[in-house]
Each structure stands twice: as C-alpha cells, then as structure tokens.
Design an enzyme around this catalytic site. Sequence first.
Site, PDB file in Angstrom:
ATOM      1  N   THR A  27      12.584  85.902  22.331  1.00 49.54           N
ATOM      2  CA  THR A  27      11.395  85.314  21.711  1.00 49.54           C
ATOM      3  C   THR A  27      11.459  85.481  20.196  1.00 49.54           C
ATOM      4  O   THR A  27      11.893  86.523  19.704  1.00 49.54           O
ATOM      5  CB  THR A  27      10.089  85.915  22.262  1.00 49.54           C
ATOM      6  OG1 THR A  27       8.984  85.285  21.619  1.00 49.54           O
ATOM      7  CG2 THR A  27      10.017  87.419  22.072  1.00 49.54           C
ATOM      8  N   CYS A  52     -12.005  65.545  43.242  1.00 53.74           N
ATOM      9  CA  CYS A  52     -13.389  65.457  42.745  1.00 53.74           C
ATOM     10  C   CYS A  52     -13.536  64.331  41.728  1.00 53.74           C
ATOM     11  O   CYS A  52     -14.621  64.098  41.222  1.00 53.74           O
ATOM     12  CB  CYS A  52     -13.783  66.793  42.098  1.00 53.74           C
ATOM     13  SG  CYS A  52     -13.077  66.996  40.450  1.00 53.74           S
ATOM     14  N   HIS A  82       1.469  82.123  29.443  1.00 53.56           N
ATOM     15  CA  HIS A  82       1.211  80.743  28.989  1.00 53.56           C
ATOM     16  C   HIS A  82       1.132  79.754  30.148  1.00 53.56           C
ATOM     17  O   HIS A  82       1.241  78.542  29.958  1.00 53.56           O
ATOM     18  CB  HIS A  82       2.288  80.306  27.984  1.00 53.56           C
ATOM     19  CG  HIS A  82       2.247  81.101  26.717  1.00 53.56           C
ATOM     20  ND1 HIS A  82       3.278  81.089  25.810  1.00 53.56           N
ATOM     21  CD2 HIS A  82       1.328  81.957  26.225  1.00 53.56           C
ATOM     22  CE1 HIS A  82       2.967  81.903  24.799  1.00 53.56           C
ATOM     23  NE2 HIS A  82       1.807  82.444  25.029  1.00 53.56           N
TER      24      HIS A  82
END
Length: 246
Positions: A187, A149, A120
């Site tokens: 998790t 940029c 992630h």
Amino acid sequence: MKIDIPQRFLEILKNAGSVVVSTGAGVSAESGVPTFRGEDGLWKKFRPEELATVEAFQRNPQLVWEWYQYRRDIIKKIKPNPGHYAIADMAKYFDKFQLITQNVDVLHRQAGSTDVIELHGNIRRNKCIKCGKINYDEGFAQFPPLCGCGGRLRPDVVWFGEMLPEDDLEKAFDVSRSCDLFFSVGTSGIVQPAASLPPTARQNGAFVVEINLEPTELTFVTNEHYHGKSGEILPVIVEKIKQLRG
Ligand code: APR
C-alpha cells in the site's frame, strides 16, 4: 529468494502473540490486478471523481456500472498469488491474527483467509441504495440494475468521500493498537483512514514491517522494511516463522 531478517525481527517472529497484516493493491499486483497509483495504475487512466464517488453514480450510474463490470470481469479471471497464500498460512502460527485489507478483489478469501476485515468493501457484492439489501448477483440484463424493491443497486464498495463501515474500522484500530507485530503490505499509505493503522500500531509499541515494491509515505514509521515483490518476500518470512514456531 534470500532476505536479511535481523536478530530483533527474528525474536519478534518467535515470540509475538498477536499479529496484524494490512494489505493494499500491491499484494494483488502479481495476480494481474492493476494498482491505483502505480505506473499503469487505474487512477492514471481513469478519473476517480467520474467513477468512484456517490455524485458520479447519481450523475451517470451507467458509466459507473460499466467500469465496475470491467473490473469485475478482470477479477473473475484471476487467481491469488504466493503473497495471498503466505498470509493465509501465516495466520496458523499466531494465537491472535487479524488480516485487514483495502482491496475489494476478494483474493485473500480465495487464498483461504477466513477472517478478513474488508475496509473498502467487496466488488463481488451489490447493495441497494434504497432498502440497503445486499446480494451477490451478477450478469445483469440492464444497467443500472434494480433491487426487488425498485431501488438502484450499486457495487458494495467504499467510494471517495464515503465513511468506512464503522464496526470494521473500529476493530481494525483496536487490533492495531494491541498487536505485537504489524505488517503493512503493498500500500502507498496515502489513503486515510487505513494509512493511520501502521503509525497507530507503532505508537502502541508494535514492531512494524513494511513490504512494498518501493518506499512509501509509511516507510518512516517502520522498524523494518523490504522493498520488493510481496509474492516473493512473504513466503520467505512465513518459512522462517515455520522454522521458529512450527
Ligand atoms: N509487491 C509489493 N508492493 C507492490 C507490488 C508488489 N508486487 N506492486 C506494486 N506495489 C506497491 C506500489 O509500489 C504502491 O506503493 O503497492 C502500492 C499500491 O499503492 P496504491 O496503488 O496507491 O494502492 P493502495 O494503497 O491499496 O490504495 C488505497 O486507494 O484508490 C483507493 O480505494 C482505493 O483501496 C484503494 C486505496
């Protein structure tokens, strides 16, 4: 801390050639990183659709940056815990070892893990949405910060609805398909595609072990599960590995 390691698991710890460890927010909880869906989880306090999507960034880049700066400030002050160090140590005892994490907090690297698939992304990294350039700048004078940029910089993390880095994802599934032993640590097993890694490993013959504070969506695919703190359980398992393989 004492945990029961059944004979079958002991044999696997002794003979496994390739091991995968896949971690989520729970492995960093004992370091003080809030989880997402736990009791005081981030998604209990904040709305992901307002902070962690491309649309949210287009709508209000200032708000999104303020939130990531808030999380960066938390993460900068914290240290890895015994769970992170145990995983870094475990890698030394197996010919093939791969660490995969959904966490963006870089604590595994700080604990000494070198080969980490960050599915992630990485909260300490920035990416230009125009030229794609990556940098690790901090302490921006203005928000949203700009790239040389002229393009807007965004945190280099994967937001809801976005694709994961293809090469990393492919490698994560490859090693999960070919490993002998797979650890799922901290998790909830809700977010795809990471949540498909443990069942993929099981379907391909790996011995799957879950270490999580509470039962999860993944518990049913495991061969063994330990419901407690990863910072307490992992060091015990690594101690056993040292005895068996040291
Ligand atoms: N030790 C082990 N497990 C723990 C601990 C601990 N000390 N503390 C909490 N847990 C467990 C909780 O019980 C919960 O099941 O960790 C799990 C964390 O689950 P989530 O908060 O859902 O986090 P995670 O699974 O990593 O989220 C996946 O969702 O929001 C997105 O991109 C974000 O990477 C994240 C993804």
